[in-house]
Design a protein around this motif. Structure first.
Motif, PDB file in Angstrom:
ATOM      1  N   VAL A 133       0.844  -1.198   0.000  1.00 12.29           N
ATOM      2  CA  VAL A 133       0.000   0.000   0.000  1.00 12.29           C
ATOM      3  C   VAL A 133       0.878   1.246   0.000  1.00 12.29           C
ATOM      4  O   VAL A 133       1.944   1.273   0.609  1.00 12.29           O
ATOM      5  N   THR A 134       0.412   2.291  -0.701  1.00 14.34           N
ATOM      6  CA  THR A 134       1.156   3.542  -0.732  1.00 14.34           C
ATOM      7  C   THR A 134       0.603   4.502   0.311  1.00 14.34           C
ATOM      8  O   THR A 134      -0.367   4.200   1.006  1.00 14.34           O
ATOM      9  N   VAL A 159      -5.793   6.382   0.048  1.00 14.72           N
ATOM     10  CA  VAL A 159      -5.512   5.029   0.558  1.00 14.72           C
ATOM     11  C   VAL A 159      -5.751   4.975   2.066  1.00 14.72           C
ATOM     12  O   VAL A 159      -6.252   3.980   2.589  1.00 14.72           O
ATOM     13  N   ALA A 163       4.567   0.362   0.303  1.00 14.81           N
ATOM     14  CA  ALA A 163       4.993   0.206  -1.093  1.00 14.81           C
ATOM     15  C   ALA A 163       6.330   0.878  -1.388  1.00 14.81           C
ATOM     16  O   ALA A 163       6.963   0.585  -2.399  1.00 14.81           O
ATOM     17  N   ARG A 164       6.729   1.795  -0.521  1.00 11.74           N
ATOM     18  CA  ARG A 164       8.070   2.366  -0.651  1.00 11.74           C
ATOM     19  C   ARG A 164       8.518   2.902   0.697  1.00 11.74           C
ATOM     20  O   ARG A 164       7.707   3.180   1.579  1.00 11.74           O
ATOM     21  N   ALA A 215       2.822   5.657   4.273  1.00 13.30           N
ATOM     22  CA  ALA A 215       2.632   4.293   3.779  1.00 13.30           C
ATOM     23  C   ALA A 215       2.856   3.281   4.897  1.00 13.30           C
ATOM     24  O   ALA A 215       2.135   2.288   5.010  1.00 13.30           O
ATOM     25  N   VAL A 257      -1.519  -4.548  -5.074  1.00 17.69           N
ATOM     26  CA  VAL A 257      -1.047  -3.204  -4.745  1.00 17.69           C
ATOM     27  C   VAL A 257      -2.250  -2.265  -4.689  1.00 17.69           C
ATOM     28  O   VAL A 257      -3.109  -2.287  -5.579  1.00 17.69           O
ATOM     29  N   HIS A 280      -2.929   1.773  -4.387  1.00 18.94           N
ATOM     30  CA  HIS A 280      -2.168   3.018  -4.452  1.00 18.94           C
ATOM     31  C   HIS A 280      -3.030   4.208  -4.846  1.00 18.94           C
ATOM     32  O   HIS A 280      -4.097   4.072  -5.446  1.00 18.94           O
ATOM     33  N   ALA A 340       2.822   8.704  -9.056  1.00 11.57           N
ATOM     34  CA  ALA A 340       2.502   7.469  -8.324  1.00 11.57           C
ATOM     35  C   ALA A 340       3.803   6.732  -8.037  1.00 11.57           C
ATOM     36  O   ALA A 340       4.687   6.688  -8.905  1.00 11.57           O
ATOM     37  N   PHE A 341       3.945   6.200  -6.826  1.00 10.97           N
ATOM     38  CA  PHE A 341       5.119   5.414  -6.416  1.00 10.97           C
ATOM     39  C   PHE A 341       6.420   6.221  -6.470  1.00 10.97           C
ATOM     40  O   PHE A 341       7.502   5.648  -6.564  1.00 10.97           O
ATOM     41  N   ALA A 367      -6.137   1.394  -8.118  1.00  5.99           N
ATOM     42  CA  ALA A 367      -5.763   2.803  -8.136  1.00  5.99           C
ATOM     43  C   ALA A 367      -6.946   3.592  -7.590  1.00  5.99           C
ATOM     44  O   ALA A 367      -8.070   3.442  -8.071  1.00  5.99           O
TER      45      ALA A 367
END
Length: 341
Positions: free
Chosen positions: A148-149, A154, A174-175, A186, A237, A239, A270-271, A303
């Motif tokens: 998940v971002t 989200v 997710a990052r 996140a 995912v 996001h 995104a990301f 998304a």
């Protein structure tokens, strides 16, 4: 003249469809927000307090809501009524047609459109979260690793996943991120998903201020290598999609970096990747996380983004998004996207 039963009902009680939609809308508000007070409901729905009180009394008589000291809540019968009426009401609203047209033109798996405009309505933001939670429950099946971002869209999902027992699922950020930077969200959101679903989570703290040389070294650290391994096995995912200029400001990007985004005509983000109108990557943030090319191998992608102001950003990302993407958006964004297309 051969009238159908529905036509005959409408001829006898022409206000019936409007009454049904009004009560359905009120019931949905209570489901989202309950237990909730009458004044709050009045403010959220746009009805006067007197109209709200009258409608609540009618819903209570039909055993669709409970009215208690802590507020109004929906009964099991009320939830069933919402479920049965959902498709019919949505079809009548025109949102199904909007969603189907966008699905066709964007060439992705599916688009779901909720009512309203996230730019101006807190309720619409909640509806985005509720719809995404519903689609997640429908599609997750036996998938074990979910990334998940960050972002408010989200973050609005976990409250609608209460009592969804997914104890064998691992939620991961997710990052990486640390401090006040957006990536930290996140980590927090992954924890929120895990708490709501009685699942587990894995946070990842990455200092975004690292130099290029330190970044290269950091990727070989045990924590980073573990997360990279998890990213390679991610099966779902969830996001958000950000407006490029807004995201640059939120991240306190340097003047030079913001100028680069302007010159390269970045529209969406995104990301940690920035996209132009054609869906090409024109800039990226130095971080460790899910890579855009990895998304092609992820079987389930959600998304989530809404608001007319985000229409251009959503289109820029979706111009090159994987075809298995499921988009959850709102009416305002959907209508603006179609206008731009």
């Amino acid at each position: 003249m051969n009238l159908s039963f529905i036509d005959a009902q409408h001829a006898l009680v022409p206000e019936l469809p409007t009454l049904i939609e009004q009560r359905y809308h009120m019931l949905k508000l209570i489901k989202i927000s309950g237990p909730v007070g009458r004044r709050t409901l009045s403010s959220m729905s746009g009805y006067s307090e007197r109209e709200t009180r009258t409608m609540l009394e009618l819903l209570k008589e039909q055993e669709l809501v409970n009215i208690a000291k802590e507020g109004v809540s929906v009964t099991e019968k009320g939830i069933e009524v919402l479920f049965v009426l959902h498709d019919t009401i949505e079809e009548r609203s025109g949102r199904h047609q909007l969603a189907n047209e966008l699905t066709r033109r964007l060439a992705i798996q599916k688009v779901h459109v909720v009512e309203g405009d996230s730019d101006h309505s807190e309720l619409t933001k909640q509806l985005l979260g509720m719809q995404t939670a519903k689609q997640f429950r429908t599609h997750i099946q036996n998938r074990k690793i979910v990334a998940v971002t960050g972002g408010s869209s989200v973050a609005g999902i976990p409250p609608f996943m209460q009592n969804d027992e997914l104890s064998d699922v691992l939620f991961v950020a997710a990052r990486g991120g640390v401090g006040e930077e957006l990536g930290l969200q996140a980590n927090i959101i992954a924890a929120s998903f895990a708490e709501a679903c009685d699942a587990s989570y894995k946070a990842f703290y990455y200092p975004d201020t690292l130099s290029e040389e330190a970044h290269a070294v950091f990727q070989h650290e045990p924590a980073a290598k573990e997360m990279l391994e998890l990213y390679s096995k991610t099966e779902c995912v969830i996001h958000g999609i950000g407006d490029a200029s807004r995201m640059a400001l939120l991240r306190n990007s340097s003047d030079k970096e913001q100028q680069i985004l302007v010159e390269r005509q970045a529209k969406g983000e995104a990301f940690g990747f920035y996209f132009n109108q054609q869906g090409e990557i024109v800039h990226r943030i130095r971080t460790v996380g899910i890579q855009i090319e990895q998304l092609q191998q992820v079987p389930l992608l959600f998304a989530v983004a809404g608001g007319a102001s985000k229409a251009q950003a959503i289109l820029s990302y979706l111009a090159s998004a994987p075809p298995q993407t499921i988009l959850i958006t709102d009416e305002a964004a959907a209508e603006e996207m179609l206008a731009l297309m």
